[in-house]
Design an enzyme around this catalytic site. Structure first.
Site, short mmCIF file in Angstrom:
data_model
loop_
_atom_site.label_atom_id
_atom_site.label_comp_id
_atom_site.label_asym_id
_atom_site.label_seq_id
_atom_site.Cartn_x
_atom_site.Cartn_y
_atom_site.Cartn_z
N CYS A 30 0.83 -1.21 0.00
CA CYS A 30 0.00 0.00 0.00
C CYS A 30 0.87 1.26 0.00
CB CYS A 30 -0.90 -0.04 1.23
SG CYS A 30 -1.79 1.48 1.60
N CYS A 33 -0.01 3.82 2.70
CA CYS A 33 0.44 3.30 4.00
C CYS A 33 1.90 3.66 4.23
CB CYS A 33 0.26 1.78 4.08
SG CYS A 33 -1.45 1.24 3.95
#
Length: 105
Positions: A30, A33
């Site tokens: 991600c 993230c």
């Protein structure tokens, strides 16, 4: 306490023992993230001794992600005495992440 990487087996004990906790639900793949990770690490350092800051890899711990209804990552769940009081989804400014904790301290 430094940043904690939670596993399902130790999650409840750790979070229930902390008056305040923030949990970052994330994944290795991600991009957002990875963008928010430095801010989460800074929270862990800035609030050491006051707030438990941890991470849950949703690929490794999908049952925790389901339990908290995490549909998008990154999702930061804020807990007071084990109960959710706030949630931030997506990349947020560091000040915004800290403000949620400051209101409860």
């Amino acid at each position: 306490m430094a940043l904690v990487h939670f596993k399902h087996a130790d999650f409840d004990v750790a979070v229930d023992a902390a008056p305040l906790a923030v949990v970052d639900f994330w994944a290795d793949w991600c991009g957002p993230c990875k963008m928010i990770a430095p801010a989460v690490e800074k929270l862990a350092a800035d609030y050491e001794g006051k707030v438990l800051v941890g991470k849950v890899n949703v690929d490794e711990e999908p049952e925790l992600a389901r339990r908290f209804g995490v549909m998008s990552i990154p999702t930061l769940v804020y807990l007071k005495n084990g109960q959710e009081f706030d949630r931030k989804i997506g990349v947020q400014p560091e000040a915004e992440l800290a403000a949620a904790l400051d209101r409860e301290l």
